[in-house]
Enzyme design. Structure first.
Site, PDB file in Angstrom:
ATOM      1  N   HIS A   1       0.307   6.191  -2.657  1.00  0.00           N
ATOM      2  CA  HIS A   1      -0.689   6.038  -3.716  1.00  0.00           C
ATOM      3  C   HIS A   1      -1.714   7.147  -3.592  1.00  0.00           C
ATOM      4  O   HIS A   1      -2.093   7.551  -2.504  1.00  0.00           O
ATOM      5  CB  HIS A   1      -1.367   4.674  -3.626  1.00  0.00           C
ATOM      6  CG  HIS A   1      -1.785   4.277  -2.246  1.00  0.00           C
ATOM      7  ND1 HIS A   1      -0.902   3.780  -1.311  1.00  0.00           N
ATOM      8  CD2 HIS A   1      -2.983   4.330  -1.632  1.00  0.00           C
ATOM      9  CE1 HIS A   1      -1.548   3.521  -0.186  1.00  0.00           C
ATOM     10  NE2 HIS A   1      -2.810   3.866  -0.355  1.00  0.00           N
TER      11      HIS A   1
ATOM     12  N   HIS B   1      -5.530   8.032  -4.242  1.00  0.00           N
ATOM     13  CA  HIS B   1      -6.865   7.500  -4.506  1.00  0.00           C
ATOM     14  C   HIS B   1      -7.608   8.495  -5.385  1.00  0.00           C
ATOM     15  O   HIS B   1      -7.641   9.695  -5.078  1.00  0.00           O
ATOM     16  CB  HIS B   1      -7.675   7.367  -3.213  1.00  0.00           C
ATOM     17  CG  HIS B   1      -7.150   6.375  -2.219  1.00  0.00           C
ATOM     18  ND1 HIS B   1      -7.672   5.122  -2.079  1.00  0.00           N
ATOM     19  CD2 HIS B   1      -6.162   6.469  -1.292  1.00  0.00           C
ATOM     20  CE1 HIS B   1      -7.043   4.472  -1.106  1.00  0.00           C
ATOM     21  NE2 HIS B   1      -6.115   5.275  -0.611  1.00  0.00           N
TER      22      HIS B   1
ATOM     23  N   GLU C   1      -2.731   2.020   4.783  1.00  0.00           N
ATOM     24  CA  GLU C   1      -2.635   0.565   4.961  1.00  0.00           C
ATOM     25  C   GLU C   1      -1.501  -0.034   4.147  1.00  0.00           C
ATOM     26  O   GLU C   1      -0.880  -1.008   4.567  1.00  0.00           O
ATOM     27  CB  GLU C   1      -3.955  -0.103   4.552  1.00  0.00           C
ATOM     28  CG  GLU C   1      -5.121   0.262   5.446  1.00  0.00           C
ATOM     29  CD  GLU C   1      -6.450  -0.245   4.888  1.00  0.00           C
ATOM     30  OE1 GLU C   1      -6.456  -0.858   3.812  1.00  0.00           O
ATOM     31  OE2 GLU C   1      -7.468   0.016   5.547  1.00  0.00           O
TER      32      GLU C   1
HETATM   33  P1  AMP Z   1      -4.595   3.148   2.024  1.00  0.00           P
HETATM   34  O1  AMP Z   1      -5.534   2.838   3.153  1.00  0.00           O
HETATM   35  O2  AMP Z   1      -4.592   4.608   1.659  1.00  0.00           O
HETATM   36  O3  AMP Z   1      -3.204   2.609   2.263  1.00  0.00           O
HETATM   37  O4  AMP Z   1      -5.195   2.414   0.765  1.00  0.00           O
HETATM   38  C1  AMP Z   1      -4.774   1.156   0.340  1.00  0.00           C
HETATM   39  C2  AMP Z   1      -5.757   0.723  -0.724  1.00  0.00           C
HETATM   40  O5  AMP Z   1      -5.178  -0.345  -1.459  1.00  0.00           O
HETATM   41  C3  AMP Z   1      -7.086   0.242  -0.184  1.00  0.00           C
HETATM   42  O6  AMP Z   1      -8.134   1.040  -0.714  1.00  0.00           O
HETATM   43  C4  AMP Z   1      -7.164  -1.214  -0.669  1.00  0.00           C
HETATM   44  O7  AMP Z   1      -8.471  -1.601  -1.022  1.00  0.00           O
HETATM   45  C5  AMP Z   1      -6.229  -1.187  -1.848  1.00  0.00           C
HETATM   46  N1  AMP Z   1      -5.628  -2.466  -2.210  1.00  0.00           N
HETATM   47  C6  AMP Z   1      -4.966  -3.328  -1.411  1.00  0.00           C
HETATM   48  N2  AMP Z   1      -4.547  -4.404  -2.099  1.00  0.00           N
HETATM   49  C7  AMP Z   1      -4.925  -4.204  -3.387  1.00  0.00           C
HETATM   50  C8  AMP Z   1      -4.784  -4.953  -4.594  1.00  0.00           C
HETATM   51  N3  AMP Z   1      -4.158  -6.136  -4.627  1.00  0.00           N
HETATM   52  N4  AMP Z   1      -5.297  -4.436  -5.728  1.00  0.00           N
HETATM   53  C9  AMP Z   1      -5.939  -3.254  -5.716  1.00  0.00           C
HETATM   54  N5  AMP Z   1      -6.106  -2.491  -4.614  1.00  0.00           N
HETATM   55  C10 AMP Z   1      -5.607  -2.965  -3.462  1.00  0.00           C
END
Ligand code: AMP
Length: 124
Positions: free
Chosen positions: A109, A111, A104
């Site tokens: 990143h 996790h 997303e």
């Molecule tokens: P991905 O789906 O692997 O791209 O994960 C993106 C992650 O970023 C998701 O788990 C979101 O909850 C997290 N996320 C998005 N915006 C923020 C933010 N401002 N602070 C912390 N986490 C975020």
């Protein structure tokens, strides 16, 4: 050269602002290469994101010169897992790539998920 190397895909995401500490977040670790903070929408009791400070949109955009920063993601994951008290029971490290991977935010990143059983690797 990957498909993502166009102006649109290399635009900064919210994670660049978190790295620069321009928006509030629960910052857990930062050095010259990486930053770690709690996921805003946790999918487990412990859900931490560990990111390179350099904007790399996807794993498809990784270059050999990124190896030091990306290796640092693992040493920081180990450190934070110990600090969270989840190292012994275990945890999962995930990095999503593009649409089918469920990515997303286009700033790569890692996790770090733990604190309870995480379940099957892929829900089927
Ligand atoms: P991905 O789906 O692997 O791209 O994960 C993106 C992650 O970023 C998701 O788990 C979101 O909850 C997290 N996320 C998005 N915006 C923020 C933010 N401002 N602070 C912390 N986490 C975020």
């Amino acid at each position: 050269m990957s498909n993502n190397q166009d102006a649109k895909e290399w635009e900064e995401t919210i994670f660049s602002r978190i790295i620069r500490q321009e928006i509030p977040t629960e910052l857990l670790y930062q050095d010259e290469l990486v930053t770690a903070f709690r996921d805003i929408s946790p999918r487990a009791k412990s859900h931490i994101l560990i990111i390179p400070n350099k904007l790399i949109p996807t794993v498809n955009d990784v270059e050999p010169e990124d190896e030091q920063a990306l290796g640092r993601l693992f040493t920081v994951a180990k450190k934070l897992a110990a600090e969270e008290g989840i190292a012994e029971d275990g945890y999962r490290l995930i990095m999503n790539c593009n649409r089918h991977g469920g990515q997303e935010v286009y700033h790569i990143h890692m996790h770090l998920l733990g604190g309870e059983p995480i379940g099957p690797l892929v829900a089927i």
